[in-house]
Design a protein around this motif. Structure first.
Motif, PDB file in Angstrom:
ATOM      1  N   PHE A 320       0.851  -1.176   0.000  1.00 21.06           N
ATOM      2  CA  PHE A 320       0.000   0.000   0.000  1.00 21.06           C
ATOM      3  C   PHE A 320       0.896   1.239   0.000  1.00 21.06           C
ATOM      4  O   PHE A 320       2.098   1.161   0.251  1.00 21.06           O
ATOM      5  CB  PHE A 320      -1.002   0.008   1.168  1.00 21.06           C
ATOM      6  N   TYR A 321       0.314   2.385  -0.300  1.00 15.93           N
ATOM      7  CA  TYR A 321       1.076   3.611  -0.532  1.00 15.93           C
ATOM      8  C   TYR A 321       0.608   4.709   0.419  1.00 15.93           C
ATOM      9  O   TYR A 321      -0.572   4.798   0.754  1.00 15.93           O
ATOM     10  CB  TYR A 321       0.901   4.076  -1.985  1.00 15.93           C
ATOM     11  N   VAL A 322       1.541   5.554   0.835  1.00 18.84           N
ATOM     12  CA  VAL A 322       1.224   6.614   1.788  1.00 18.84           C
ATOM     13  C   VAL A 322       2.107   7.823   1.510  1.00 18.84           C
ATOM     14  O   VAL A 322       3.224   7.690   0.984  1.00 18.84           O
ATOM     15  CB  VAL A 322       1.429   6.104   3.232  1.00 18.84           C
ATOM     16  N   ASN A 323       1.596   9.006   1.839  1.00 18.95           N
ATOM     17  CA  ASN A 323       2.347  10.249   1.678  1.00 18.95           C
ATOM     18  C   ASN A 323       3.129  10.605   2.929  1.00 18.95           C
ATOM     19  O   ASN A 323       2.634  10.417   4.042  1.00 18.95           O
ATOM     20  CB  ASN A 323       1.394  11.418   1.403  1.00 18.95           C
ATOM     21  N   ILE A 324       4.322  11.142   2.754  1.00 19.22           N
ATOM     22  CA  ILE A 324       5.041  11.837   3.828  1.00 19.22           C
ATOM     23  C   ILE A 324       5.154  13.287   3.371  1.00 19.22           C
ATOM     24  O   ILE A 324       6.013  13.631   2.551  1.00 19.22           O
ATOM     25  CB  ILE A 324       6.436  11.247   4.064  1.00 19.22           C
ATOM     26  N   ASN A 325       4.259  14.144   3.848  1.00 14.64           N
ATOM     27  CA  ASN A 325       4.297  15.542   3.412  1.00 14.64           C
ATOM     28  C   ASN A 325       4.646  16.500   4.546  1.00 14.64           C
ATOM     29  O   ASN A 325       4.523  17.719   4.403  1.00 14.64           O
ATOM     30  CB  ASN A 325       2.973  15.948   2.761  1.00 14.64           C
ATOM     31  N   GLN A 326       5.080  15.954   5.698  1.00 13.91           N
ATOM     32  CA  GLN A 326       5.545  16.757   6.832  1.00 13.91           C
ATOM     33  C   GLN A 326       4.501  17.795   7.243  1.00 13.91           C
ATOM     34  O   GLN A 326       4.823  18.922   7.604  1.00 13.91           O
ATOM     35  CB  GLN A 326       6.881  17.432   6.476  1.00 13.91           C
ATOM     36  N   PHE A 327       3.248  17.370   7.218  1.00 18.67           N
ATOM     37  CA  PHE A 327       2.135  18.259   7.527  1.00 18.67           C
ATOM     38  C   PHE A 327       2.264  18.933   8.896  1.00 18.67           C
ATOM     39  O   PHE A 327       2.004  20.123   9.032  1.00 18.67           O
ATOM     40  CB  PHE A 327       0.830  17.465   7.427  1.00 18.67           C
ATOM     41  N   PRO A 328       2.685  18.195   9.951  1.00 16.72           N
ATOM     42  CA  PRO A 328       2.759  18.837  11.271  1.00 16.72           C
ATOM     43  C   PRO A 328       3.844  19.904  11.385  1.00 16.72           C
ATOM     44  O   PRO A 328       3.895  20.620  12.379  1.00 16.72           O
ATOM     45  CB  PRO A 328       3.068  17.661  12.217  1.00 16.72           C
ATOM     46  N   TYR A 329       4.731  20.008  10.375  1.00 17.27           N
ATOM     47  CA  TYR A 329       5.818  20.986  10.432  1.00 17.27           C
ATOM     48  C   TYR A 329       5.445  22.313   9.784  1.00 17.27           C
ATOM     49  O   TYR A 329       6.295  23.199   9.659  1.00 17.27           O
ATOM     50  CB  TYR A 329       7.071  20.425   9.756  1.00 17.27           C
ATOM     51  N   GLN A 330       4.183  22.488   9.375  1.00 21.46           N
ATOM     52  CA  GLN A 330       3.780  23.741   8.766  1.00 21.46           C
ATOM     53  C   GLN A 330       3.890  24.887   9.768  1.00 21.46           C
ATOM     54  O   GLN A 330       3.760  24.693  10.981  1.00 21.46           O
ATOM     55  CB  GLN A 330       2.340  23.640   8.262  1.00 21.46           C
ATOM     56  N   LEU A 331       4.095  26.092   9.253  1.00 20.54           N
ATOM     57  CA  LEU A 331       4.343  27.232  10.139  1.00 20.54           C
ATOM     58  C   LEU A 331       3.156  27.554  11.035  1.00 20.54           C
ATOM     59  O   LEU A 331       3.322  27.999  12.165  1.00 20.54           O
ATOM     60  CB  LEU A 331       4.762  28.461   9.323  1.00 20.54           C
TER      61      LEU A 331
END
Length: 359
Positions: A320-331
């Motif tokens: 299966f596939y998943v994103n790592i978009n570092q969402f919690p690191y947004q300003l």
């Protein structure tokens, strides 16, 4: 007040498995040491992805919210580059967006072009249908602009477009996740149902139900307590699993109560009376997915991991596939200091009921 995630499934026990990234990775690492190794399938260097989908032939598609991004739906052409998909005509340019929020281009009432794609789903059996003021937290939608679009992988034509009346999708709505149930016995049109999350930041979250045959749509569980943010912090389609973003609880509801016709005066009451609280899962979740064994996967930003929910302790066998978009690191989550570091990444995992931890 945002209802964040959903997934259709039948079986449900909670587990969390972590993974230690290999020393060769170029991504952020995590101290966990459990679970299968991930394969870094594609690196995102120009735009942070929101949703991904992989076709049966291995084509990877990614969605991107607007602003200054060049395109909102793209396809990976190699491990580090993407191109807009399916065409420049359908990916509206930033210059075509006629509203903005805090100076960021955002909205359009265009009923055919792709404006700011949030979720994407691939299937071998495509659904078919006739084409049919004050302080705010996020930009308001424009009637006609919000839509569900069906695109064929074989020759990239748009074969279906669904828009929504103002009674279903209002100016303060925000479509976030989508899941399909294509069983022909669900509606008189026999084309199946789409379940869509309205993640309204203005306080009207709930489910939007779309009949893929007629194009008719309606709402369920609008402002139900299980769809609202709290103060503190599958596959046969019989049960809907869902959760608000700031709650540690997982909820479910028989999907029959959601896709029941609006002509039934008791349908909304049945949906409200059939909510089940499945208990705490160990943290908040952002985006659900599932597999043919009935496991419900839940990305957990607090733990940089993915949990799965399954009472039968079944093991998953496959990718299966998943994103790592570092969402919690947004300003806006870090006192105005952005911590995202390129690249983002789409990864694939070989699973036996064990899930990776993501940096």
């Amino acid at each position: 007040m945002r209802l964040l995630s959903l997934f259709l499934a039948v079986w449900t026990a909670i587990a969390e498995i972590a993974f230690q990234n290999s020393p060769q990775t170029i991504l952020r690492t995590d101290p966990g040491r459990y679970g299968p190794e991930i394969e870094e399938y594609h690196y995102h260097y120009q735009q942070w992805p929101i949703g991904i989908a992989v076709s049966s032939t291995g084509r990877l598609f990614a969605t991107y919210t607007r602003g200054s991004y060049t395109f909102t739906l793209g396809e990976a052409v190699n491990k580090t580059a993407e191109k807009l998909y399916p065409s420049a005509d359908l990916n509206l340019p930033v210059s075509a967006l006629n509203t903005s929020f805090n100076g960021i281009p955002f909205g359009s009432a265009n009923s055919t072009g792709l404006i700011s794609v949030q979720a994407i789903y691939t299937t071998r059996k495509p659904p078919t249908a006739p084409k049919p003021s004050g302080s705010i937290i996020m930009p308001y939608a424009q009637p006609g602009g919000s839509k569900i679009v069906g695109i064929s992988h074989s020759n990239d034509p748009i074969y279906a477009t669904y828009t929504f009346p103002a009674s279903v999708y209002s100016f303060d709505s925000y479509m976030y996740d989508i899941r399909f149930d294509l069983r022909p016995n669900l509606t008189s049109s026999r084309k199946g149902i789409a379940y869509i999350i309205d993640s309204s930041d203005e306080g009207r979250p709930g489910f939007i139900i779309l009949d893929l045959g007629t194009g008719d749509s309606w709402r369920r569980l609008t402002q139900h307590p299980t769809a609202l943010r709290v103060a503190d912090d599958v596959p046969n389609g019989e049960t809907m699993y869902y959760s608000p973003p700031t709650s540690p609880y997982l909820y479910s509801n028989p999907s029959l109560n959601l896709h029941a016709s609006p002509s039934d005066p008791l349908s909304e009451l049945a949906a409200h009376n059939s909510v089940s609280n499945l208990g705490k899962r160990g943290g908040n979740a952002n985006g659900f997915e599932g597999d043919s064994n009935g496991l419900v996967y839940q990305p957990m930003p607090k733990h940089s991991a993915i949990c799965y929910y399954d009472p039968k302790t079944l093991q998953r066998h496959g990718w299966f596939y998943v994103n790592i978009n570092q969402f919690p690191y947004q300003l806006n989550w870090n006192n105005g200091t952005g911590g995202r570091v390129w690249p983002g990444c789409s990864v694939e995992v070989w699973g036996w009921g064990k899930i990776v931890s993501l940096g």
